[in-house]
Design a protein around this motif. Structure first.
Motif, mmCIF file in Angstrom:
data_model
loop_
_atom_site.group_PDB
_atom_site.id
_atom_site.type_symbol
_atom_site.label_atom_id
_atom_site.label_comp_id
_atom_site.label_asym_id
_atom_site.label_seq_id
_atom_site.Cartn_x
_atom_site.Cartn_y
_atom_site.Cartn_z
ATOM 1 N N SER A 89 0.886 -1.150 0.000
ATOM 2 C CA SER A 89 0.000 0.000 0.000
ATOM 3 C C SER A 89 0.926 1.202 0.000
ATOM 4 O O SER A 89 1.762 1.362 0.905
ATOM 5 C CB SER A 89 -0.893 0.001 1.239
ATOM 6 O OG SER A 89 -1.686 1.159 1.220
ATOM 7 N N GLY B 177 2.830 4.833 0.068
ATOM 8 C CA GLY B 177 2.829 5.990 0.956
ATOM 9 C C GLY B 177 2.959 5.638 2.423
ATOM 10 O O GLY B 177 2.806 6.507 3.277
ATOM 11 N N GLU C 69 4.343 6.753 -6.572
ATOM 12 C CA GLU C 69 3.959 6.655 -5.157
ATOM 13 C C GLU C 69 3.805 8.029 -4.501
ATOM 14 O O GLU C 69 3.001 8.186 -3.567
ATOM 15 C CB GLU C 69 5.000 5.828 -4.389
ATOM 16 C CG GLU C 69 4.676 5.689 -2.907
ATOM 17 C CD GLU C 69 5.691 4.871 -2.125
ATOM 18 O OE1 GLU C 69 6.759 4.542 -2.678
ATOM 19 O OE2 GLU C 69 5.407 4.558 -0.957
ATOM 20 N N ASN D 205 2.318 10.424 -5.379
ATOM 21 C CA ASN D 205 0.939 10.942 -5.442
ATOM 22 C C ASN D 205 0.308 10.908 -4.054
ATOM 23 O O ASN D 205 -0.609 11.680 -3.758
ATOM 24 C CB ASN D 205 0.057 10.070 -6.351
ATOM 25 C CG ASN D 205 0.393 10.127 -7.829
ATOM 26 O OD1 ASN D 205 -0.211 9.413 -8.611
ATOM 27 N ND2 ASN D 205 1.353 10.929 -8.243
ATOM 28 N N GLU D 206 0.766 9.969 -3.225
ATOM 29 C CA GLU D 206 0.138 9.734 -1.921
ATOM 30 C C GLU D 206 0.419 10.884 -0.946
ATOM 31 O O GLU D 206 1.566 11.308 -0.773
ATOM 32 C CB GLU D 206 0.678 8.432 -1.299
ATOM 33 C CG GLU D 206 0.302 7.172 -2.078
ATOM 34 C CD GLU D 206 -1.104 6.684 -1.758
ATOM 35 O OE1 GLU D 206 -1.862 7.384 -1.057
ATOM 36 O OE2 GLU D 206 -1.451 5.585 -2.227
#
Lengths: 275, 311
Positions: free
Chosen positions: A118, A120, A150, A152-153
């Protein structure tokens, strides 16, 4: 380009890529391109930077390598295999029923610091590890490898604010900027602009280099640590997704494509040729 | 209860320098003493709960004992994945303190109310869920959280409803604690958190023959005691300031349905948000969790006449 000074028989990228291909083939699994873009980064870290005082993956006082982009874990397995922390059987039986090595980083495996996948998450755990070292006045360093997709998180940027505010100069984020994420090019999915500028503006000391040039990686990591600045460090590594196998390079289908007999043989040959 | 929370946290932190308090920029006056007594162990992680919980995992990995404080609407619900993946998966000793559970923030609306937090956390393996009824249970929950060195969600509800215990507790907080003894075997009241006081009040005002237990630990649940009660009583009334879906009432009925079915009335929030605003007491009435509504529900369920003040 690799240089003879910094190349080494230890953690040779071609050998690491061969291990990844064999695991991916044995396990009929995906994420090959995501592993190949961070091979040189991991090779340099394991060869020259990560300290394991008693040579075990859970050594007290070790540096921490947090693979926040957990789907690149085969690259780390390849390094752990070379360190002797994984067995031939574990590599050959990748994904066999009842086996331990998963397709994403799982901290129950000695040598993997976080359970990621998952996206971030690992970054924040890494910030916590770096804060712990500060609170204990140890010289341990923490590296967090994140993907460009990643970041983006949101929690990445929460953690970046914290790391800078608390002057965690023992923390280094390494961004694997291969330009792709699961569904396409990062510029098409969610434009990132200058990652270096973003981390700079969050209070990091940031530098961008060729993420497949081992000498450049080695030098940049050393230079960031040598800096007197109290800022946390950001190494933006420009990489190629699928690096090392021409038909995989910059071809995002190798995020999700499995090897068959033919593509495995061709990829192994390509990797050997690039050695 | 808040004073007890602060006092206990300070005591734990002074006894063990590995104890850290992380707050997501909440608890303004609550932590005055902690900041004064243990400034090096206090970390305001900013308004960034996801990162805070992830960091707590990193700190725990390195041997620290983080207590992570936030409103229960945010800790645990906003950070449920960090709890699952970063903390519970690796059984790390992090205590997640969620304050203001239920309708405490009655005027602020849905964002600050928390009636689904138990349901959200119950299915996470290795995570304990403590729900103290008063300051004495709170202190014991906190010390046991520290002693067990495992992940705990500490659910703190309305703080000023009064005590249900006469003094400090010494036994395990993971067992039922009987609050009132009655001779009527038709019904047993099981309550957690703020509703333990309501159950005691219901006993004293309306059902003096009914027995009342506090359930400070939702998980692990004291299965043996509950099944023993199931064999002795005709019906259970379970009270909680939480949704009737996935909370203590669900846990009790799931257990009993397998081993010893017993009719159970779940008194809690009936699967809806608070549409209106008002005092805490207003919202308790609005959701049917005030004493009069409780009396009516119990009377109707077990056939007891209203206002039975049997001798």
């Amino acid at each position: 380009m690799q240089t003879s000074i910094h190349s080494s028989d230890r953690f040779k990228p071609s050998v690491l890529r061969k291990t990844v291909l064999d695991m991916a083939y044995a396990g009929s699994t995906v994420h090959i391109g995501c592993a190949f873009s961070i091979i040189e980064i991991l090779a340099v870290l394991y060869r020259n930077h990560l300290r394991y005082p008693d040579n075990t993956p859970d050594s007290a006082g070790r540096d921490y390598l947090v693979l926040s982009k957990g789907h690149g874990v085969m690259a780390q397995y390849a390094c752990m295999y070379e360190r002797g922390w994984l067995t031939d059987t574990q590599v050959q039986n990748y994904f066999a029923d009842g086996s331990e090595l998963k397709g994403l980083s799982d901290s129950r495996i000695p040598g993997l610091e976080v359970t990621s996948g998952s996206l971030g998450h690992g970054f924040s755990v890494g910030v916590g590890l770096a804060l712990a070292a500060k609170l204990r006045f140890t010289d341990q360093k923490t590296y967090a490898i994140v993907g460009d997709g990643e970041i983006n998180e949101g929690p990445i940027w929460e953690g970046a604010l914290f790391a800078a505010h608390h002057e965690l100069d023992n923390f280094m984020v390494i961004v694997d900027e291969n330009g792709f994420q699961a569904m396409g090019a990062t510029k098409d999915v969610m434009s990132l602009g200058s990652i270096e500028s973003k981390f700079e503006s969050f209070g990091f000391e940031a530098v961008t280099i060729d993420g497949h040039d081992e000498a450049a990686l080695d030098g940049a990591i050393a230079a960031l640590w040598a800096s007197p600045s109290k800022r946390p460090k950001a190494l933006i590594a420009k990489t190629v997704k699928g690096k090392g196998v021409p038909f995989m390079e910059n071809n995002n289908m190798w995020h999700y494509t499995r090897l068959n007999d033919k593509t495995h043989a061709e990829a192994v040959a390509a990797v050997a040729q690039g050695a | 209860m808040r004073q007890a929370f602060s006092d206990t946290l300070v005591a734990l932190a002074k006894a063990d320098p590995n104890v850290l308090l992380l707050t997501g920029d909440h608890g303004y006056a609550l932590f005055d003493a902690f900041r004064k007594e243990c400034p090096a162990q206090y970390i305001n992680a900013g308004i960034a709960e996801q990162n805070m919980v992830g960091m707590a995992a990193g700190l725990a990995r390195a041997g620290f004992r983080p207590f992570v404080y936030g409103l229960s609407a945010f800790i645990p619900v906003r950070v449920i994945e960090q709890i699952k993946l970063d903390i519970a998966h690796d059984n790390l000793p992090v205590v997640l303190c969620g304050d203001g559970a239920g309708f405490v923030y009655s005027h602020l609306g849905t964002s600050h109310q928390s009636t689904e937090d138990i349901a959200c956390t119950r299915a996470i393996p290795q995570l304990r869920i403590y729900s103290p009824a008063d300051r004495f249970e709170l202190v014991r929950c906190m010390t046991q959280s520290y002693e067990c060195a495992q992940p705990v969600y500490l659910r703190m509800g309305k703080a000023d409803l009064g005590d249900v215990h006469a003094g400090a507790l010494s036994g395990s907080i993971e067992e039922l604690i009987q609050l009132r003894v009655g001779s009527d075997t038709r019904v047993a009241l099981l309550a957690t958190g703020s509703m333990a006081k309501a159950a005691v009040d219901a006993h004293e005002q309306f059902f003096p023959d009914a027995s009342v237990w506090s359930v400070p630990s939702i998980k692990p649940l004291d299965n043996a005691s509950i099944l023993e009660l199931a064999s002795r009583f005709n019906a259970f009334i379970v009270l909680e300031e939480h949704s009737t879906i996935g909370g203590l009432g669900s846990a009790v009925t799931e257990l009993c349905s397998e081993f010893h079915p017993v009719r159970t009335l779940r008194i809690g929030v009936n699967d809806r948000f608070s549409h209106k605003c008002g005092t805490y007491q207003y919202l308790r009435v609005e959701h049917g969790l005030d004493l009069e509504n409780i009396r009516k529900k119990i009377s109707s369920f077990v056939g007891l006449p209203a206002s039975v003040k049997t001798a």
